[in-house]
Design a protein around this motif. Structure first.
Motif, PDB file in Angstrom:
ATOM      1  N   LYS A   1      62.910  15.620  53.335  1.00 17.64           N
ATOM      2  CA  LYS A   1      63.702  14.416  53.110  1.00 17.64           C
ATOM      3  C   LYS A   1      63.425  13.926  51.693  1.00 17.64           C
ATOM      4  O   LYS A   1      62.388  14.268  51.110  1.00 17.64           O
ATOM      5  CB  LYS A   1      63.319  13.323  54.111  1.00 17.64           C
ATOM      6  N   LEU A   2      64.322  13.096  51.165  1.00 14.96           N
ATOM      7  CA  LEU A   2      64.175  12.645  49.777  1.00 14.96           C
ATOM      8  C   LEU A   2      62.822  11.992  49.512  1.00 14.96           C
ATOM      9  O   LEU A   2      62.159  12.278  48.522  1.00 14.96           O
ATOM     10  CB  LEU A   2      65.277  11.641  49.415  1.00 14.96           C
TER      11      LEU A   2
ATOM     12  N   HIS B   1      70.486  21.123  41.160  1.00 15.31           N
ATOM     13  CA  HIS B   1      71.339  20.025  40.697  1.00 15.31           C
ATOM     14  C   HIS B   1      70.863  18.637  41.104  1.00 15.31           C
ATOM     15  O   HIS B   1      71.537  17.643  40.830  1.00 15.31           O
ATOM     16  CB  HIS B   1      72.796  20.178  41.180  1.00 15.31           C
ATOM     17  N   VAL B   2      69.744  18.546  41.811  1.00 16.42           N
ATOM     18  CA  VAL B   2      69.255  17.232  42.231  1.00 16.42           C
ATOM     19  C   VAL B   2      67.765  17.143  41.931  1.00 16.42           C
ATOM     20  O   VAL B   2      67.010  18.047  42.271  1.00 16.42           O
ATOM     21  CB  VAL B   2      69.453  16.991  43.743  1.00 16.42           C
ATOM     22  N   SER B   3      67.350  16.071  41.283  1.00 25.10           N
ATOM     23  CA  SER B   3      65.932  15.866  41.056  1.00 25.10           C
ATOM     24  C   SER B   3      65.530  14.471  41.519  1.00 25.10           C
ATOM     25  O   SER B   3      66.356  13.676  41.982  1.00 25.10           O
ATOM     26  CB  SER B   3      65.585  16.069  39.575  1.00 25.10           C
TER      27      SER B   3
ATOM     28  N   SER C   1      69.703  12.582  39.339  1.00 29.16           N
ATOM     29  CA  SER C   1      68.322  12.271  39.692  1.00 29.16           C
ATOM     30  C   SER C   1      68.214  10.991  40.526  1.00 29.16           C
ATOM     31  O   SER C   1      68.794   9.961  40.190  1.00 29.16           O
ATOM     32  CB  SER C   1      67.449  12.150  38.448  1.00 29.16           C
ATOM     33  N   VAL C   2      67.463  11.085  41.612  1.00 26.84           N
ATOM     34  CA  VAL C   2      67.264   9.949  42.510  1.00 26.84           C
ATOM     35  C   VAL C   2      65.983   9.231  42.094  1.00 26.84           C
ATOM     36  O   VAL C   2      64.916   9.832  42.067  1.00 26.84           O
ATOM     37  CB  VAL C   2      67.153  10.421  43.977  1.00 26.84           C
ATOM     38  N   GLY C   3      66.103   7.948  41.740  1.00 27.62           N
ATOM     39  CA  GLY C   3      64.960   7.163  41.282  1.00 27.62           C
ATOM     40  C   GLY C   3      64.245   6.462  42.425  1.00 27.62           C
ATOM     41  O   GLY C   3      64.891   5.836  43.265  1.00 27.62           O
ATOM     42  N   PHE C   4      62.931   6.567  42.448  1.00 23.67           N
ATOM     43  CA  PHE C   4      62.082   5.844  43.403  1.00 23.67           C
ATOM     44  C   PHE C   4      61.102   4.985  42.618  1.00 23.67           C
ATOM     45  O   PHE C   4      60.745   5.323  41.491  1.00 23.67           O
ATOM     46  CB  PHE C   4      61.264   6.827  44.253  1.00 23.67           C
ATOM     47  N   TYR C   5      60.663   3.871  43.215  1.00 22.68           N
ATOM     48  CA  TYR C   5      59.584   3.122  42.586  1.00 22.68           C
ATOM     49  C   TYR C   5      58.507   2.794  43.609  1.00 22.68           C
ATOM     50  O   TYR C   5      58.750   2.851  44.824  1.00 22.68           O
ATOM     51  CB  TYR C   5      60.099   1.842  41.903  1.00 22.68           C
ATOM     52  N   ALA C   6      57.327   2.474  43.118  1.00 24.72           N
ATOM     53  CA  ALA C   6      56.229   2.044  43.990  1.00 24.72           C
ATOM     54  C   ALA C   6      55.330   1.131  43.172  1.00 24.72           C
ATOM     55  O   ALA C   6      55.386   1.129  41.945  1.00 24.72           O
ATOM     56  CB  ALA C   6      55.438   3.242  44.490  1.00 24.72           C
TER      57      ALA C   6
ATOM     58  N   LYS D   1      67.745   3.606  42.486  1.00 24.32           N
ATOM     59  CA  LYS D   1      69.077   3.951  41.976  1.00 24.32           C
ATOM     60  C   LYS D   1      69.133   5.450  41.735  1.00 24.32           C
ATOM     61  O   LYS D   1      68.104   6.078  41.486  1.00 24.32           O
ATOM     62  CB  LYS D   1      69.350   3.216  40.657  1.00 24.32           C
ATOM     63  N   THR D   2      70.338   6.006  41.776  1.00 23.93           N
ATOM     64  CA  THR D   2      70.525   7.420  41.451  1.00 23.93           C
ATOM     65  C   THR D   2      71.289   7.521  40.139  1.00 23.93           C
ATOM     66  O   THR D   2      72.226   6.755  39.906  1.00 23.93           O
ATOM     67  CB  THR D   2      71.241   8.128  42.610  1.00 23.93           C
ATOM     68  N   PHE D   3      70.851   8.444  39.294  1.00 24.63           N
ATOM     69  CA  PHE D   3      71.376   8.550  37.933  1.00 24.63           C
ATOM     70  C   PHE D   3      72.181   9.834  37.789  1.00 24.63           C
ATOM     71  O   PHE D   3      71.652  10.925  38.025  1.00 24.63           O
ATOM     72  CB  PHE D   3      70.221   8.513  36.929  1.00 24.63           C
ATOM     73  N   GLY D   4      73.443   9.692  37.406  1.00 28.18           N
ATOM     74  CA  GLY D   4      74.281  10.864  37.201  1.00 28.18           C
ATOM     75  C   GLY D   4      75.221  10.607  36.053  1.00 28.18           C
ATOM     76  O   GLY D   4      75.994   9.649  36.092  1.00 28.18           O
TER      77      GLY D   4
END
Lengths: 258, 258
Positions: A61-62, A21-23, A123-128, A85-88
């Motif tokens: 960890k995330l 349930h989490v990506s 889904s948890v969004g990351f950027y770099a 941001k996290t998207f749900g």
């Protein structure tokens, strides 16, 4: 994942090693010489481009999950990934876009709906931001290809990934005013024009060149070197470098730049 | 939840209506007359204070889940909730802190580990700022009490909620430079001293009063009224109000304030 056996085990038993349930999804921006690009992948089972991402191991960890997923899917390593941001949303994933024939035979399962993968996912969004000219792209067994796209010429992305890119760009641009940027994207010694071009490209707008570096200097982030670069008969601009100690502190504590 | 029957159904069947493995936690900051407070709750089943939070219904967007959870647990309604960070770490929740006797008998389940609730959880953090003098606190069946605490005198919180509060405060303070704040926390017409005190209290530091409102004025967020407030023989400061249209735009698009 590199083998079919690993892929089969992932589909059948992945919920035992990964949190269901989490990506994670990652917007990796690439800068090089005034160009800004975004890293996209094409899954074998989805017709269209996506952000690279995947699941979180129960032992991770995330941010570790984000680093691992980017690395296995794209070959890109050692990124400074930041959550944006996290998207749900109940409607964010359309599972019918998933090509069901490709891997189902491998597992012996009758329907994708009987797997742990086909249920609602947050889904948890990351950027770099990285220097795209320094990266070496490679794919894994689930990925058809990965490539850098110009930020102004992105294809339409699958699922809610267009929204993710908009939010990642917005957060990256806000955070440019609060965290230092440039190490790994500029040469060790650089001119004011070069750092100015980096900021303008990332922000996607013009900055007043006479005013721009003052705050970086005032914060001690930028040091003027007693050295010039010769780029023509009458042109030899001063060179600058980052104060690594101040840069590290600013990354940790934040600053206010304007 | 208000009845034991609802609570029993939640423990036994909650995974059918809620997304397992994902929760919401909310840092609700309260401002009133130069005081900054935080809203905390005491669950009946946990010995200690926590941020209010809970699970996400399968039919809800994330922010809707945050609004609902804050409302049912604390009575506080109509908050402008903003995501600040998502927390995921294998060690973030210690389930042995959960008082197992209180509700187990209700369900007939032998061990909490046999329920959907006792597995690894990722939590999405939201924050909001409200006027605490306008709120009416109330609890639900799972909550022993809820209360406002001075930000400088918080008790140690359960799980990773101390870290959540630090991150929420940090994000709120960064976002003060990018989004307008004040409607609902200041009177309709206010003095520069009042808005200055709001910003200083939220930021937790002194701001130069001569310089501070210029940017708000320049952005068109603040309008000087042709009206003064009489607060003493020789003191009648000008009154100001927000330009609601510009305020709405700035909330949507962001600004850069320094």
């Amino acid at each position: 994942m590199q083998t079919e056996a690993e892929l089969k085990d992932f589909i059948l038993n992945g919920h035992l090693y990964y949190i269901p349930h989490v990506s994670i999804d990652c917007a990796i921006f690439g800068y090089h010489e005034q160009q800004l690009k975004l890293l996209l992948i094409k899954h074998k089972a989805i017709d269209g481009w996506c952000l690279p991402g995947g699941y979180i191991k129960r032992t991770e960890k995330l941010v570790e999950a984000a680093e691992r997923n980017v690395k296995v899917r794209t070959g890109v390593d050692n990124l400074f990934l930041q959550q944006f941001k996290t998207f749900g949303d109940p409607d964010r994933i359309q599972f019918n876009k998933f090509d069901q024939q490709q891997w189902l035979e491998l597992t012996g399962i009758e329907s994708w709906e009987d797997t742990w993968l086909f249920d609602q996912t947050i889904s948890v969004g990351f950027y770099a931001i990285t220097d795209f000219s320094q990266t070496e792209l490679q794919t894994d067994i689930t990925t058809e290809k990965c490539a850098w796209f110009d930020i102004d010429a992105l294809p339409g992305l699958e699922y809610d990934h267009d929204e993710m890119v908009r939010e990642a760009l917005h957060t990256m641009r806000v955070q440019l005013y609060h965290y230092p940027i440039g190490i790994n994207m500029l040469p060790e010694k650089f001119t004011l024009s070069e750092i100015h071009a980096l900021y303008e490209t990332l922000l996607g707008k013009k900055l007043d060149i006479s005013n721009f570096p003052k705050k970086l200097m005032a914060l001690g982030l930028l040091e003027k070197l007693n050295e010039k670069r010769s780029i023509g008969a009458h042109r030899s601009p001063h060179l600058y470098s980052f104060n690594k100690e101040k840069y590290g502190e600013a990354l940790k504590n934040g600053v206010v730049l304007n």
